[in-house]
Write an enzyme that holds these catalytic residues in place. Structure first.
Site, PDB file in Angstrom:
ATOM      1  CG  ASP A   1      -8.052  -9.840 -15.134  1.00 33.62           C
ATOM      2  OD1 ASP A   1      -7.329  -9.014 -14.185  1.00 33.62           O
ATOM      3  OD2 ASP A   1      -8.287 -10.817 -14.868  1.00 33.62           O
TER       4      ASP A   1
ATOM      5  CG  HIS B   1      26.982  16.960 -28.047  1.00 39.27           C
ATOM      6  ND1 HIS B   1      26.045  16.952 -28.848  1.00 39.27           N
ATOM      7  CD2 HIS B   1      27.932  16.003 -28.136  1.00 39.27           C
ATOM      8  CE1 HIS B   1      26.341  15.843 -29.522  1.00 39.27           C
ATOM      9  NE2 HIS B   1      27.349  15.137 -29.133  1.00 39.27           N
TER      10      HIS B   1
ATOM     11  CD  GLU C   1       4.379   6.598 -15.151  1.00 36.88           C
ATOM     12  OE1 GLU C   1       3.746   5.484 -15.432  1.00 36.88           O
ATOM     13  OE2 GLU C   1       5.542   6.469 -15.183  1.00 36.88           O
TER      14      GLU C   1
ATOM     15  CE  LYS D   1      -5.866 -12.268 -13.538  1.00 42.36           C
ATOM     16  NZ  LYS D   1      -7.074 -12.155 -12.772  1.00 42.36           N
TER      17      LYS D   1
END
Lengths: 411, 411, 411, 411
Positions: A309, A404, A103, A233
């Site tokens: 894991d 701004h 990523e 999990k």
């Protein structure tokens, strides 16, 4: 090993399905088996593989341990964040942290957060809890049996503990807790597992404990060694409340001038953004255990780099980002209630993952035992802190900038 | 690129911190930069790296795209499951599925489940929904402004849609929905994103839509382009209810004799186990969106193999395993409400990941557009079905076996 | 009515169980039946009742409508809060609010909050949504049928709507949404129900719609007219996301001097307390839909006073208290996503409840239709706002006071 | 009491707002005050009250105890269910249960369920846990202080316990548990509170314990005596996991012939319906703690009848309905993890509520202490069981009936 057969013949028989894919290791050594299996899949699926074959892995080391039916590997780029200045019970140092990810911008962003933390004096980290859990579920004919069982349990704590610990050299059964649902009882066992993440250890020990229970309490029937109250999990409030793996808190006090200089942001708008996004937004989404911006990105990248894991990212990425406006800067903390990590076992012994661990000085068992996995957890928490700070400050700075601009336009 | 400097000098300056790690690419080409950075980290952390350097990656292809500050790679073993017999709108075939994992027994187990499905006629799969979401949050001075805004929104749907879609060639804004929290409004935008997983596309488009809103509605202030109702990389009920990525259902009817032969189990005890473990257990744990045994294991392994955003396993692993005792066997289905996958962009173009996709015939954009990512999703759902079936049946068989043994003993 | 029988004989036969308790109305008129049944229970349980008999209720009015097997009444004290200054679409007035409760200090506290709101200019209220839902669940043989059904649904929207609306003079079917779980489809129907809370209307209409579906789609089998995705009398994220009953927001800007004078508190510590208690605390507890201090107290007390379905407090008490430090005071809002109220039907027609409604000017149907129930909802939201403000400010003031004392002690 | 003033003058001054509503008791006795306040509200709101004035309540008994600013009462019809045959530690009897409600058909339906239970041998009930909780939250400057505090806590358990118990004659501090969120610590105190529901007792004791902590641990600042992890009047996973009030399980084995005769249903379709509606439906809705059909209806009606804190229905209605097909019938159980009830204090001493308690023989403190509130809890659980059975069986019977009709039609 089965009787000799030529490679070509083997390949043909695999392709023709006479020999199943998973039996190749019966005929040739694991490294050759991977090669042949890869060829077979290439032929069957009409592909050519020129990349998944390139690695330093000796498949005889992982066969029947980390993977089956192997045809090769995948590779993921690994970058570096830091160093991050970290202070905890076991760490007082500047640490480089490896992140494996695909990523874009993640590593750069976390790196920026780390710099801001360093410029403000570093991160403090505390590990509050360190346990792995497994929760078998038993069923009974009637709640009268359940009632008897609940009274029987504390009287047989010693036997249960002995049964569980008979299966492990390192694991300690710290305790267990019963949750009753009608005629079913979920027993959540909690183990100390040293430098191992400990899920396997906890499973094997819990099976032994369950056998002890079935054999000694007439009427208890084990349904499954995992009754989903573990909760492995899966996101789960129980992991947040009871902890699973490491429960870790990290904090930093970011100086006003650092916020201004690095992010063009201020503590007031960062705090406001954190409140609206991470608390109101997560609440409205029903996120339940994830009141944060992107713990998952950082946790995943370090899990990948270090052979954890990765499926446990689901609950390991849970946690809470808390901000406060303080006189001299922005107080920010991250709380990770269920960070499941280890430095021995699982994927940590694979060649590249081991090298990633070595960057942080946490390969294998620690001195004292358990300290390496705690260190790893604390480094992850610090990096998560850097990731949260960077994203919140960057968002706040951007919106402030836009406000701004707009103000300028409206003049 | 900066003025020339020798490699040795560059290395020294990096080690001495005169040149920051992330600026090496200013002096040398990306592949060389990775090498030098790796050397620097080796020197600083007193390590030798002989594994993280071995790969087929050309770093000039991923620089500023998939990772920064790269020092090498990690490798993960990849095995094969299947083939699985799958029938859906786009698939009517036997498919081999690559799983990258370090968790022993996972691939073998899923493979067993696949075999049981095949012996029973295969899996049917339906894709119900296909959308990616991003949810900016806006703040207002007062709920009176919020009230006006809620009325303004449907009147400006066209302008918002045009602004969003101006940023993308493939994405389509399918709709949006407002959630009000006091003076804040979360807008959850939903996009169709073809074969891309679509998170980046959705973010860029939502920024444009947000700008349009800020510019055209006096008093709307964007707080963040993600207000956590997206909900990205977090478990969230909203993803289960609204869907995110693909919403997919897969089912199979497993024959009684297959259960008996392969698992020594029967439909009655599998159904009972599923009810107690996956429904009662998950409910009691507060798992909320994960009423399943181990979706996460299978989803993670295929995500790794195929270059998906692994942090999205958090919500992609959510879902529901439903069983029924039917006259001729065990009915089992898995429902994955928020499976986020793509076959273009992100990590899917990395060399090894691309080869993994090629095994399933889903490299790049599909014909018609979007069909490849749907196929990938449906293959994942089928493999998840195999994983669930195997684990539940194996547990049920084991307990049944133990019960029989005990019965024998008690005679 | 059955053949004549003397009261004494009737009583005897009831006590001896020859005539069941619920059949007394077959022999005597409802008011007499209540008296006899009360006597019977007094005799059987060896009690004397001198209080549950005292009421203004004419049992012939409620027999087979509000309760069965009646033996008398219970009474709950009702007090007054306010007036509260409220501004909304239908209200611009100072309203007295009746609260029925047995919890000491509640009314006094809310009253104090109301005063603080009035001194700061009053409360603003906006109603965002107004719908009642019912969600039947259908089952199918296979997901292939589910797939067909999902395509069939939008094509038969008209038929479904006609079937649903054929059962009601006031209700309108606003839409429906399908959620698929394996081979089961939950259809959440949303109705506009005017001044009625609308649960019964929605149920009857949904039964008709379900019949239409079963009759017109081969293979759809209704499992239950309520599949728990409604979600009635249960906390549920779906009610927060989709709304149920009224979705209402109320806000006020409390002046600094009012906070100081009335509570010895300031906006900074109230905001901090709200963040830690109502957001962090609720998140950690897994409250999921209840990020507030005590909505339930106020909602319950007004529900009791006005004859609402008190079991719906479960979800009607869900909601979010949001605070901000503003230049000129504390901004506070409450968001109630699923407030289920009506001014016609149910308990609203009972004598005392009707008088409670009359205090607020919301007896029966409104002008225009639906406006009375909206008004009632908005009054409740305003009173909830008063309750939240009071509790948060009181806690903040108390802790601030204690801190000051401690400071004094330490000098 | 203030100096004398005529009733007329008092009324005028109240209407003109010279004397606030809540100060009337300063001038006249409570019963007169209620009368005058009612008149004032009638005049101001232009109403006539002829019903809210009729009751047996002596307001001097409830003034400053159960309500303030009282103007009268509301009345709710009360009916009778049962008797239900119940067997538990303290009960072995047929019990009549009073339900106060305005929802037609509720009492009749529950009554039907009770009959089915009785015909099958009655309900068994077990109380598993009995505790009331309160969770103050403390804040600290840094997590280093938090770390010290976590170590300090177990060393000062005795002091904390003494401080807490110094405030109560009946309450016992059973333990406490810390949850860390950044620099904040939530301490959930658990008390045994005998026959009282115990919320007030727990609050007062926790305030004393909090004072002790603030005084003895430098750097601990109490934010609020309730930090929302209690969790009072909110649905919360923590209440399900840890229990709050009574944790009770009730079960029955309903004979096949009873299902057939009373409901035209069978165990298979009831079990299927329960699975799809109460488990899949609740899961998909995000109900989290309410996997049941309508616990809330029954709990509310008995809470109303017996003077419980009705706002606590929110969490008291949480729980799980579990069914199994057994050889000789339908096994059904209900699990209520957090049923908050008492037989002393609160609204239990009001005249009508006391009479309702007397029907079940549970007025005031039990013999032994605590047994009356346990009995009440077990009676509620049994009645909830009856309510669930009736609704599920009725739905199943109806759908079965419809299916048969359709079958007939199709012939």
């Amino acid at each position: 090993m089965e009787n000799k057969i030529s490679e070509d013949e083997l390949l043909k028989k695999i392709i023709s399905n006479e020999i199943p894919l998973y039996q190749i290791e019966k005929y040739v050594d694991p490294n050759k088996a991977v090669e042949i299996r890869r060829k077979a899949i290439a032929t069957i699926t009409n592909n050519q593989f020129t990349n998944i074959n390139i690695s330093s892995i000796d498949y005889s080391q992982i066969y029947n341990k980390n993977a089956e039916n192997v045809i090769g590997i995948i590779t993921i780029p690994m970058g570096i964040v830091g160093p991050i200045k970290i202070k905890s019970k076991y760490i007082n140092n500047d640490i480089f942290v490896p992140l494996a990810t695909t990523e874009g911008a993640l590593i750069a962003g976390v790196n920026r957060g780390a710099k801001a933390i360093n410029l403000s004096g570093g991160a403090k980290v505390v590990t509050i809890n360190d346990e792995m859990s497994r929760a078998p579920v038993f069923t009974f004919d009637s709640i009268e049996d359940v009632d008897r069982f609940l009274k029987w349990l504390p009287e047989h704590e010693k036997g249960i503990k002995e049964a569980a610990e008979s299966t492990t050299a390192h694991g300690k059964l710290e305790g267990f807790k019963a949750t009753v649902s009608g005629n079913n009882v979920f027993l959540r066992f909690r183990y100390y597992t040293g430098d191992a993440m400990g899920m396997n250890m906890a499973t094997v020990a819990s099976e032994a404990a369950s056998n002890y229970i079935e054999e000694n309490f007439e009427g208890a029937k084990l349904i499954a060694v995992s009754g989903n109250m573990c909760a492995d999990k899966k996101p789960a409030n129980i992991n947040s409340l009871e902890g699973r793996g490491k429960t870790i808190v990290a904090e930093a006090l970011i100086k006003d001038e650092v916020l201004e200089k690095m992010f063009k942001a201020n503590k007031k708008n960062i705090h406001n953004l954190n409140y609206i996004k991470n608390w109101i937004g997560s609440a409205r989404a029903g996120s339940m255990t994830h009141f944060n911006a992107h713990f998952a990105n950082i946790v995943t990248a370090i899990f990948l780099a270090t052979g954890q894991d990765v499926a446990q990212v689901v609950e390991s990425s849970g946690g809470y980002t808390i901000t406060q406006e303080r006189e001299n800067g922005l107080y920010i903390s991250v709380t990770l209630p269920s960070l499941e990590v280890g430095t021995v076992g699982g994927g940590t012994t694979l060649p590249t993952q081991k090298e990633a661990l070595s960057i942080m000085g946490v390969v294998g068992a620690g001195q004292p035992e358990g300290s390496n996995s705690v260190k790893l957890g604390e480094i992850i928490a610090s990096t998560v802190l850097a990731g949260e700070l960077n994203l919140l400050a960057a968002l706040a700075g951007r919106e402030l900038g836009k406000a701004h601009q707009k103000l300028g336009r409206n003049k």
